[in-house]
Design a protein around this motif. Structure first.
Motif, PDB file in Angstrom:
ATOM      1  N   ARG A   1       0.831  -1.209   0.000  1.00 17.49           N
ATOM      2  CA  ARG A   1       0.000   0.000   0.000  1.00 17.49           C
ATOM      3  C   ARG A   1       0.867   1.262   0.000  1.00 17.49           C
ATOM      4  O   ARG A   1       0.410   2.327  -0.403  1.00 17.49           O
ATOM      5  CB  ARG A   1      -0.934  -0.003   1.212  1.00 17.49           C
ATOM      6  CG  ARG A   1      -2.121   0.950   1.070  1.00 17.49           C
ATOM      7  CD  ARG A   1      -3.080   0.818   2.237  1.00 17.49           C
ATOM      8  NE  ARG A   1      -3.545  -0.533   2.443  1.00 17.49           N
ATOM      9  CZ  ARG A   1      -4.555  -1.100   1.778  1.00 17.49           C
ATOM     10  NH1 ARG A   1      -5.205  -0.412   0.850  1.00 17.49           N
ATOM     11  NH2 ARG A   1      -4.912  -2.352   2.025  1.00 17.49           N
ATOM     12  N   GLY A   2       2.118   1.146   0.421  1.00 15.99           N
ATOM     13  CA  GLY A   2       3.034   2.268   0.404  1.00 15.99           C
ATOM     14  C   GLY A   2       3.532   2.626   1.790  1.00 15.99           C
ATOM     15  O   GLY A   2       3.260   1.928   2.773  1.00 15.99           O
ATOM     16  N   ALA A   3       4.284   3.701   1.879  1.00 15.05           N
ATOM     17  CA  ALA A   3       4.859   4.160   3.145  1.00 15.05           C
ATOM     18  C   ALA A   3       3.952   5.206   3.777  1.00 15.05           C
ATOM     19  O   ALA A   3       3.516   6.148   3.118  1.00 15.05           O
ATOM     20  CB  ALA A   3       6.242   4.748   2.905  1.00 15.05           C
ATOM     21  N   ALA A   4       3.659   5.023   5.068  1.00 11.43           N
ATOM     22  CA  ALA A   4       2.788   5.944   5.802  1.00 11.43           C
ATOM     23  C   ALA A   4       3.033   5.739   7.291  1.00 11.43           C
ATOM     24  O   ALA A   4       3.555   4.693   7.705  1.00 11.43           O
ATOM     25  CB  ALA A   4       1.324   5.673   5.467  1.00 11.43           C
ATOM     26  N   PRO A   5       2.673   6.721   8.130  1.00  7.33           N
ATOM     27  CA  PRO A   5       2.787   6.524   9.573  1.00  7.33           C
ATOM     28  C   PRO A   5       2.079   5.240   9.998  1.00  7.33           C
ATOM     29  O   PRO A   5       0.980   4.938   9.513  1.00  7.33           O
ATOM     30  CB  PRO A   5       2.112   7.759  10.153  1.00  7.33           C
ATOM     31  CG  PRO A   5       2.305   8.804   9.104  1.00  7.33           C
ATOM     32  CD  PRO A   5       2.184   8.073   7.796  1.00  7.33           C
ATOM     33  N   ARG A   6       2.705   4.498  10.892  1.00  9.66           N
ATOM     34  CA  ARG A   6       2.188   3.182  11.245  1.00  9.66           C
ATOM     35  C   ARG A   6       0.828   3.293  11.933  1.00  9.66           C
ATOM     36  O   ARG A   6       0.693   3.931  12.978  1.00  9.66           O
ATOM     37  CB  ARG A   6       3.162   2.437  12.154  1.00  9.66           C
ATOM     38  CG  ARG A   6       2.807   0.965  12.327  1.00  9.66           C
ATOM     39  CD  ARG A   6       3.788   0.260  13.262  1.00  9.66           C
ATOM     40  NE  ARG A   6       3.573  -1.184  13.268  1.00  9.66           N
ATOM     41  CZ  ARG A   6       2.605  -1.801  13.950  1.00  9.66           C
ATOM     42  NH1 ARG A   6       1.764  -1.071  14.697  1.00  9.66           N
ATOM     43  NH2 ARG A   6       2.474  -3.116  13.891  1.00  9.66           N
ATOM     44  N   ASP A   7      -0.170   2.644  11.325  1.00  9.45           N
ATOM     45  CA  ASP A   7      -1.533   2.629  11.866  1.00  9.45           C
ATOM     46  C   ASP A   7      -2.248   1.462  11.207  1.00  9.45           C
ATOM     47  O   ASP A   7      -2.026   1.178  10.021  1.00  9.45           O
ATOM     48  CB  ASP A   7      -2.255   3.943  11.551  1.00  9.45           C
ATOM     49  CG  ASP A   7      -3.517   4.130  12.382  1.00  9.45           C
ATOM     50  OD1 ASP A   7      -4.025   3.130  12.941  1.00  9.45           O
ATOM     51  OD2 ASP A   7      -3.994   5.275  12.461  1.00  9.45           O
ATOM     52  N   HIS A   8      -3.104   0.781  11.955  1.00  9.19           N
ATOM     53  CA  HIS A   8      -3.806  -0.359  11.380  1.00  9.19           C
ATOM     54  C   HIS A   8      -4.790   0.059  10.298  1.00  9.19           C
ATOM     55  O   HIS A   8      -5.042  -0.705   9.365  1.00  9.19           O
ATOM     56  CB  HIS A   8      -4.526  -1.154  12.471  1.00  9.19           C
ATOM     57  CG  HIS A   8      -3.606  -2.020  13.287  1.00  9.19           C
ATOM     58  ND1 HIS A   8      -2.633  -1.501  14.105  1.00  9.19           N
ATOM     59  CD2 HIS A   8      -3.510  -3.367  13.391  1.00  9.19           C
ATOM     60  CE1 HIS A   8      -1.983  -2.484  14.690  1.00  9.19           C
ATOM     61  NE2 HIS A   8      -2.488  -3.631  14.263  1.00  9.19           N
ATOM     62  N   VAL A   9      -5.369   1.234  10.392  1.00 10.01           N
ATOM     63  CA  VAL A   9      -6.311   1.678   9.364  1.00 10.01           C
ATOM     64  C   VAL A   9      -5.531   2.206   8.160  1.00 10.01           C
ATOM     65  O   VAL A   9      -4.349   2.525   8.249  1.00 10.01           O
ATOM     66  CB  VAL A   9      -7.274   2.764   9.895  1.00 10.01           C
ATOM     67  CG1 VAL A   9      -8.079   2.234  11.064  1.00 10.01           C
ATOM     68  CG2 VAL A   9      -6.508   4.024  10.291  1.00 10.01           C
ATOM     69  N   PHE A  10      -6.227   2.308   7.023  1.00 14.34           N
ATOM     70  CA  PHE A  10      -5.592   2.809   5.811  1.00 14.34           C
ATOM     71  C   PHE A  10      -5.126   4.246   6.036  1.00 14.34           C
ATOM     72  O   PHE A  10      -5.733   4.990   6.814  1.00 14.34           O
ATOM     73  CB  PHE A  10      -6.560   2.780   4.634  1.00 14.34           C
ATOM     74  CG  PHE A  10      -6.997   1.403   4.190  1.00 14.34           C
ATOM     75  CD1 PHE A  10      -6.423   0.255   4.700  1.00 14.34           C
ATOM     76  CD2 PHE A  10      -8.002   1.259   3.241  1.00 14.34           C
ATOM     77  CE1 PHE A  10      -6.825  -1.008   4.296  1.00 14.34           C
ATOM     78  CE2 PHE A  10      -8.414   0.014   2.826  1.00 14.34           C
ATOM     79  CZ  PHE A  10      -7.826  -1.125   3.348  1.00 14.34           C
ATOM     80  N   PRO A  11      -4.067   4.669   5.350  1.00 12.80           N
ATOM     81  CA  PRO A  11      -3.615   6.064   5.466  1.00 12.80           C
ATOM     82  C   PRO A  11      -4.737   7.036   5.090  1.00 12.80           C
ATOM     83  O   PRO A  11      -5.504   6.787   4.143  1.00 12.80           O
ATOM     84  CB  PRO A  11      -2.460   6.151   4.469  1.00 12.80           C
ATOM     85  CG  PRO A  11      -1.985   4.743   4.310  1.00 12.80           C
ATOM     86  CD  PRO A  11      -3.205   3.880   4.456  1.00 12.80           C
ATOM     87  N   SER A  12      -4.851   8.129   5.830  1.00 16.39           N
ATOM     88  CA  SER A  12      -5.903   9.110   5.557  1.00 16.39           C
ATOM     89  C   SER A  12      -5.615   9.912   4.299  1.00 16.39           C
ATOM     90  O   SER A  12      -6.529  10.376   3.617  1.00 16.39           O
ATOM     91  CB  SER A  12      -6.064  10.061   6.753  1.00 16.39           C
ATOM     92  OG  SER A  12      -4.830  10.698   7.048  1.00 16.39           O
TER      93      SER A  12
END
Length: 281
Positions: A95-106
């Motif tokens: 899905r790519g690089a984003a701050p770690r969170d279980h939900v999809f990046p905002s």
């Protein structure tokens, strides 16, 4: 020659640090992959593998990293740079690089695309085809969406390691009802006492094998009976033949399961015929 990988628009040495530590494939296994066999420079079952890749992405709602035409071009260039004639091409998309969170990046993030290619030891493959392989059984411990080709493979890794430590090549997962689902990286087959090919019907319980589908088509063209139904380890041990199939091992005989022989303990004629016909297709 050092191997070359394609990562997000760049061709670089395989060990180059090109992936963010925040990539969701690394952090959360939020990623899918696909594998093509290459024989004589030809990608086998090419369109079917590509269709499965897009399906896996769509099931996880991961954006397509580029157009299909562009991805074909990247795959072939990666093959060329690695001088691959008989081996595999591996494609992975997260899905790519984003701050770690279980939900999809905002916010929208760019999918991470990795393409590698390598030659395989053809002598080892030929030896498996000739002599067959040993298999062990293992309890089914994987998630319920095995139809998605996710990189979430830890149960497969543990089962395959157990197989290696037992002197076997593959492990067959067995569900709570006692039926074989598939191998850690292959589809599972038997030739039953009636001479019918049996392999489990497609569902979310197993990967929709591309080589499996090709073999079913080839078998039916030759008027071989094909039954898409589950079987147990006991059924397999009582069968005339058993075999596995995958992109890199199209039809490889299973000669023992849990240390017990299948049939006469040798690769059977149906397995040999299907392997030869598939490779000649």
């Amino acid at each position: 020659m050092s191997r070359i990988a394609y990562v997000n628009g760049a061709y670089a040495p395989l060990n180059a640090p090109l992936i963010s530590v925040m990539d969701r494939g690394l952090q959360l296994a939020d990623s899918i992959y696909e594998v093509w066999a290459v024989r004589g420079g030809r990608l086998y079952d090419a369109e079917a593998h590509m269709a499965r890749l897009w399906r896996s992405l769509d099931e996880l709602r991961i954006a397509h990293p580029m157009s299909e035409a562009s991805l074909w071009a990247v795959m072939r260039e990666t093959m060329r740079r690695n001088r691959v004639r008989d081996g595999i091409v591996y494609v992975q998309v997260s899905r790519g690089a984003a701050p770690r969170d279980h939900v999809f990046p905002s916010a929208a993030v760019r999918p991470t695309l990795i393409v590698t290619a390598k030659n395989l030891d053809q002598r080892a493959i030929a030896a498996r085809v000739e002599r067959g392989v040993r298999v062990i059984s293992a309890p089914e411990t994987r998630w319920a969406r095995r139809d998605i080709k996710s990189v979430n493979l830890l149960p497969n890794v543990l089962a395959r390691q157990a197989a290696k430590e037992a002197g076997a090549f593959e492990a067959w997962f067995v569900d709570d009802d006692g039926f074989v689902t598939e191998g850690t990286s292959s589809s599972a087959w038997i030739v039953d006492a009636a001479g019918s090919l049996r392999t489990r019907a497609l569902s979310t319980a197993l990967l929709h094998g591309v080589t499996r589908a090709a073999l079913i088509g080839l078998a039916r063209e030759r008027q071989l009976a094909v039954v898409e139904a589950p079987f147990t380890i006991a059924d397999a041990l009582a069968a005339r033949e058993a075999f596995i199939s995958s992109a890199s091992n199209p039809a490889v005989g299973v000669v023992t399961i849990d240390g017990r022989p299948v049939g006469d303990g040798k690769v059977g004629p149906v397995t040999r015929t299907l392997n030869a016909v598939y490779l000649g297709a």
